[in-house]
Motif scaffolding. Structure first.
Motif, PDB file in Angstrom:
ATOM      1  N   SER A 114       0.828  -1.206   0.000  1.00 27.50           N
ATOM      2  CA  SER A 114       0.000   0.000   0.000  1.00 27.50           C
ATOM      3  C   SER A 114       0.861   1.254   0.000  1.00 27.50           C
ATOM      4  CB  SER A 114      -0.921  -0.010   1.224  1.00 27.50           C
ATOM      5  OG  SER A 114      -1.772  -1.142   1.210  1.00 27.50           O
ATOM      6  N   ARG A 115       1.942   1.243   0.800  1.00 24.95           N
ATOM      7  CA  ARG A 115       2.836   2.406   0.809  1.00 24.95           C
ATOM      8  C   ARG A 115       3.488   2.620  -0.554  1.00 24.95           C
ATOM      9  NH1 ARG A 115       4.315   0.364   5.999  1.00 24.95           N
ATOM     10  NH2 ARG A 115       6.146  -0.637   5.084  1.00 24.95           N
ATOM     11  N   LEU A 116       3.853   1.515  -1.210  1.00 24.14           N
ATOM     12  CA  LEU A 116       4.463   1.636  -2.530  1.00 24.14           C
ATOM     13  C   LEU A 116       3.479   2.195  -3.549  1.00 24.14           C
ATOM     14  CD1 LEU A 116       6.985   1.021  -4.228  1.00 24.14           C
ATOM     15  CD2 LEU A 116       6.043  -1.251  -4.669  1.00 24.14           C
ATOM     16  N   ALA A 117       2.200   1.798  -3.437  1.00 23.47           N
ATOM     17  CA  ALA A 117       1.201   2.307  -4.384  1.00 23.47           C
ATOM     18  C   ALA A 117       0.952   3.800  -4.198  1.00 23.47           C
ATOM     19  CB  ALA A 117      -0.104   1.535  -4.223  1.00 23.47           C
ATOM     20  N   LEU A 118       1.180   4.320  -2.993  1.00 24.78           N
ATOM     21  CA  LEU A 118       0.921   5.738  -2.723  1.00 24.78           C
ATOM     22  C   LEU A 118       2.177   6.591  -2.784  1.00 24.78           C
ATOM     23  CD1 LEU A 118      -1.549   5.313   0.269  1.00 24.78           C
ATOM     24  CD2 LEU A 118      -2.115   5.846  -2.101  1.00 24.78           C
ATOM     25  N   GLY A 120       4.913   9.022  -3.921  1.00 25.77           N
ATOM     26  CA  GLY A 120       4.882  10.147  -4.837  1.00 25.77           C
ATOM     27  C   GLY A 120       3.623  10.978  -4.751  1.00 25.77           C
ATOM     28  N   THR A 121       2.704  10.637  -3.854  1.00 27.75           N
ATOM     29  CA  THR A 121       1.485  11.421  -3.676  1.00 27.75           C
ATOM     30  C   THR A 121       1.527  12.108  -2.320  1.00 27.75           C
ATOM     31  OG1 THR A 121       0.249   9.592  -2.677  1.00 27.75           O
ATOM     32  CG2 THR A 121       0.230   9.745  -5.078  1.00 27.75           C
ATOM     33  N   SER A 122       0.630  13.062  -2.157  1.00 21.30           N
ATOM     34  CA  SER A 122       0.558  13.768  -0.874  1.00 21.30           C
ATOM     35  C   SER A 122      -0.036  12.905   0.231  1.00 21.30           C
ATOM     36  CB  SER A 122      -0.285  15.036  -1.047  1.00 21.30           C
ATOM     37  OG  SER A 122      -1.610  14.702  -1.456  1.00 21.30           O
ATOM     38  N   VAL A 123      -0.554  11.749  -0.126  1.00 25.58           N
ATOM     39  CA  VAL A 123      -1.180  10.859   0.854  1.00 25.58           C
ATOM     40  C   VAL A 123      -0.145   9.998   1.571  1.00 25.58           C
ATOM     41  CG1 VAL A 123      -2.968   9.072   1.099  1.00 25.58           C
ATOM     42  CG2 VAL A 123      -3.210  10.824  -0.626  1.00 25.58           C
ATOM     43  N   ALA A 124       1.077   9.912   1.030  1.00 24.05           N
ATOM     44  CA  ALA A 124       2.074   8.993   1.578  1.00 24.05           C
ATOM     45  C   ALA A 124       2.369   9.295   3.047  1.00 24.05           C
ATOM     46  CB  ALA A 124       3.347   9.063   0.741  1.00 24.05           C
ATOM     47  N   GLN A 125       2.533  10.575   3.404  1.00 24.19           N
ATOM     48  CA  GLN A 125       2.864  10.908   4.788  1.00 24.19           C
ATOM     49  C   GLN A 125       1.707  10.625   5.749  1.00 24.19           C
ATOM     50  OE1 GLN A 125       4.240  14.895   5.304  1.00 24.19           O
ATOM     51  NE2 GLN A 125       4.687  14.648   7.483  1.00 24.19           N
ATOM     52  N   PRO A 126       0.466  11.085   5.453  1.00 33.12           N
ATOM     53  CA  PRO A 126      -0.635  10.720   6.351  1.00 33.12           C
ATOM     54  C   PRO A 126      -0.831   9.202   6.457  1.00 33.12           C
ATOM     55  CG  PRO A 126      -1.304  12.513   4.931  1.00 33.12           C
ATOM     56  CD  PRO A 126       0.009  12.028   4.422  1.00 33.12           C
ATOM     57  N   TRP A 127      -0.616   8.477   5.357  1.00 28.45           N
ATOM     58  CA  TRP A 127      -0.757   7.020   5.401  1.00 28.45           C
ATOM     59  C   TRP A 127       0.282   6.404   6.335  1.00 28.45           C
ATOM     60  CZ3 TRP A 127      -4.255   3.864   2.689  1.00 28.45           C
ATOM     61  CH2 TRP A 127      -4.000   2.490   2.764  1.00 28.45           C
ATOM     62  N   GLU A 199      -6.347  14.620   6.776  1.00 34.50           N
ATOM     63  CA  GLU A 199      -5.412  15.120   7.786  1.00 34.50           C
ATOM     64  C   GLU A 199      -6.067  15.190   9.157  1.00 34.50           C
ATOM     65  OE1 GLU A 199      -1.953  16.320   9.438  1.00 34.50           O
ATOM     66  OE2 GLU A 199      -2.246  15.677   7.359  1.00 34.50           O
ATOM     67  N   SER A 200      -7.287  15.732   9.208  1.00 36.62           N
ATOM     68  CA  SER A 200      -7.977  15.831  10.501  1.00 36.62           C
ATOM     69  C   SER A 200      -8.334  14.451  11.033  1.00 36.62           C
ATOM     70  CB  SER A 200      -9.240  16.678  10.350  1.00 36.62           C
ATOM     71  OG  SER A 200     -10.135  16.085   9.414  1.00 36.62           O
ATOM     72  N   GLY A 201      -8.683  13.509  10.155  1.00 31.06           N
ATOM     73  CA  GLY A 201      -9.011  12.164  10.609  1.00 31.06           C
ATOM     74  C   GLY A 201      -7.807  11.442  11.167  1.00 31.06           C
ATOM     75  N   VAL A 202      -6.652  11.564  10.509  1.00 32.60           N
ATOM     76  CA  VAL A 202      -5.435  10.917  11.015  1.00 32.60           C
ATOM     77  C   VAL A 202      -5.023  11.532  12.340  1.00 32.60           C
ATOM     78  CG1 VAL A 202      -2.991  10.562  10.542  1.00 32.60           C
ATOM     79  CG2 VAL A 202      -4.665  10.216   8.726  1.00 32.60           C
ATOM     80  N   ALA A 203      -5.137  12.849  12.465  1.00 39.28           N
ATOM     81  CA  ALA A 203      -4.807  13.494  13.740  1.00 39.28           C
ATOM     82  C   ALA A 203      -5.729  13.012  14.857  1.00 39.28           C
ATOM     83  CB  ALA A 203      -4.893  15.009  13.584  1.00 39.28           C
ATOM     84  N   ALA A 204      -7.021  12.877  14.559  1.00 42.84           N
ATOM     85  CA  ALA A 204      -7.954  12.368  15.567  1.00 42.84           C
ATOM     86  C   ALA A 204      -7.625  10.923  15.946  1.00 42.84           C
ATOM     87  CB  ALA A 204      -9.381  12.465  15.041  1.00 42.84           C
ATOM     88  N   TYR A 205      -7.211  10.125  14.979  1.00 45.08           N
ATOM     89  CA  TYR A 205      -6.835   8.735  15.268  1.00 45.08           C
ATOM     90  C   TYR A 205      -5.607   8.705  16.166  1.00 45.08           C
ATOM     91  CZ  TYR A 205      -6.214   3.758  14.364  1.00 45.08           C
ATOM     92  OH  TYR A 205      -6.089   2.393  14.508  1.00 45.08           O
ATOM     93  N   GLU A 206      -4.636   9.571  15.895  1.00 50.66           N
ATOM     94  CA  GLU A 206      -3.446   9.626  16.744  1.00 50.66           C
ATOM     95  C   GLU A 206      -3.812  10.043  18.162  1.00 50.66           C
ATOM     96  OE1 GLU A 206      -0.023  10.726  13.424  1.00 50.66           O
ATOM     97  OE2 GLU A 206      -1.143  12.321  14.426  1.00 50.66           O
ATOM     98  N   ARG A 207      -4.740  10.985  18.302  1.00 54.37           N
ATOM     99  CA  ARG A 207      -5.173  11.383  19.650  1.00 54.37           C
ATOM    100  C   ARG A 207      -5.864  10.228  20.364  1.00 54.37           C
ATOM    101  NH1 ARG A 207      -6.439  16.241  16.879  1.00 54.37           N
ATOM    102  NH2 ARG A 207      -8.624  15.599  16.655  1.00 54.37           N
ATOM    103  N   LEU A 208      -6.603   9.425  19.606  1.00 54.78           N
ATOM    104  CA  LEU A 208      -7.253   8.263  20.210  1.00 54.78           C
ATOM    105  C   LEU A 208      -6.209   7.275  20.726  1.00 54.78           C
ATOM    106  CD1 LEU A 208      -9.758   6.491  20.782  1.00 54.78           C
ATOM    107  CD2 LEU A 208      -9.542   5.615  18.455  1.00 54.78           C
ATOM    108  N   VAL A 209      -5.139   7.065  19.965  1.00 56.55           N
ATOM    109  CA  VAL A 209      -4.085   6.145  20.405  1.00 56.55           C
ATOM    110  C   VAL A 209      -3.414   6.668  21.666  1.00 56.55           C
ATOM    111  CG1 VAL A 209      -1.888   5.104  19.747  1.00 56.55           C
ATOM    112  CG2 VAL A 209      -3.732   5.262  18.079  1.00 56.55           C
ATOM    113  N   VAL A 210      -3.165   7.966  21.710  1.00 57.31           N
ATOM    114  CA  VAL A 210      -2.564   8.565  22.909  1.00 57.31           C
ATOM    115  C   VAL A 210      -3.501   8.404  24.108  1.00 57.31           C
ATOM    116  CG1 VAL A 210      -1.776  10.725  23.937  1.00 57.31           C
ATOM    117  CG2 VAL A 210      -1.143  10.157  21.587  1.00 57.31           C
ATOM    118  N   ALA A 211      -4.797   8.604  23.876  1.00 57.37           N
ATOM    119  CA  ALA A 211      -5.761   8.425  24.970  1.00 57.37           C
ATOM    120  C   ALA A 211      -5.810   6.977  25.435  1.00 57.37           C
ATOM    121  CB  ALA A 211      -7.150   8.888  24.507  1.00 57.37           C
ATOM    122  N   ALA A 212      -5.685   6.031  24.487  1.00 58.02           N
ATOM    123  CA  ALA A 212      -5.668   4.620  24.876  1.00 58.02           C
ATOM    124  C   ALA A 212      -4.444   4.298  25.712  1.00 58.02           C
ATOM    125  CB  ALA A 212      -5.703   3.743  23.625  1.00 58.02           C
TER     126      ALA A 212
END
Length: 261
Positions: A114-118, A120-127, A199-212
């Motif tokens: 999946s990382r290889l398929a993405l 060169g795109t702007s999605v690679a870092q959030p992924w 971007e906002s969804g990934v940030a919210a997911y990271e906050r959920l992991v920190v809360a866990a």
């Protein structure tokens, strides 16, 4: 799943070999019984020869009937290259999953693909951020029980949704590179909105992991001294007391022993 056509012809060959084998055996036993019965007269051994010959002939007849019935059925159609490759891949994946570390290896291969398929795109870092957060949460899932179980289910659903959204953003970005100038404005706006949602969804997911992680830390923090440490302290005090008592006994000596002159 095995190739149906290959299995059909394999079964056909097996039945043909079995029919020939039993035909030869039945013919041999029948000939032996026909020669030996008149030679020495009828007796108990002749009944055994005749029974074996009859059984072999009957089995040969059944095998020929099975062979004719199978040969009367049309052979399954040959698989196309794509379907054959898909079945081979499914067999390989099933074999790897049966290994002790197989599921983890397959998950890592899928993430790398999946990382290889993405790339060169702007999605690679959030992924990549989403991957790191998902792996971190996966290591805590077994201990997130009780009140935290609904959060784990929500995190799994959010992970699937965010990955699907990332695929959409990557598709729009690739289409944007090919779009003519007059059609780029709506695609650019759609890409900007989808990227913001990702971007906002990934940030919210990271906050959920920190809360866990905070939940686990607070859940494991004891309100008083840990039980193991308390027991070790008691055992240490007991050993110190025993050692002191033994030292006093050596200093006083044995009061029941008579003094020597």
């Amino acid at each position: 799943m095995a190739d149906e056509r290959a299995r059909y012809f394999r079964e056909l060959r097996r039945l043909r070999r079995a029919a020939r084998r039993w035909s030869v055996l039945g013919g041999g036993l029948t000939g032996a019984a026909a020669v030996l019965a008149p030679y020495a007269g009828l007796g108990l051994p002749d009944a055994a020869w005749a029974g074996a010959a009859g059984s072999a002939v009957a089995l040969a007849a059944w095998r020929w009937l099975d062979l004719r019935a199978l040969a009367a059925r049309p052979a399954p159609p040959a698989l196309g290259p794509a379907e054959a490759a898909a079945r081979s891949r499914a067999r390989l994946v099933a074999a790897v999953e049966r290994l002790p570390a197989g599921p983890g290896v397959l998950a890592e291969v899928r993430r790398a693909r999946s990382r290889l398929a993405l790339r060169g795109t702007s999605v690679a870092q959030p992924w990549a951020r989403l991957d790191r957060a998902a792996l971190t949460l996966g290591g805590m899932t077994g201990r997130l029980t009780g009140l935290a179980e609904p959060a784990v289910l929500e995190a799994a659903a959010a992970d699937r949704s965010l990955r699907e959204l990332a695929g959409r953003v990557a598709s729009v970005e690739r289409a944007l590179r090919l779009a003519p100038t007059d059609a780029r404005a709506p695609l650019t706006e759609a890409h900007r909105e989808l990227s913001g949602q990702l971007e906002s969804g990934v940030a919210a997911y990271e906050r959920l992991v920190v809360a866990a992680a905070s939940y686990l830390a607070e859940d494991a923090r004891p309100s008083s001294e840990h039980a193991a440490a308390s027991r070790l302290a008691e055992a240490t005090d007991l050993l110190h007391g025993v050692a002191s008592a033994l030292a006093e006994l050596r200093a006083v000596g044995d009061p029941l022993r008579a003094p020597t002159r």
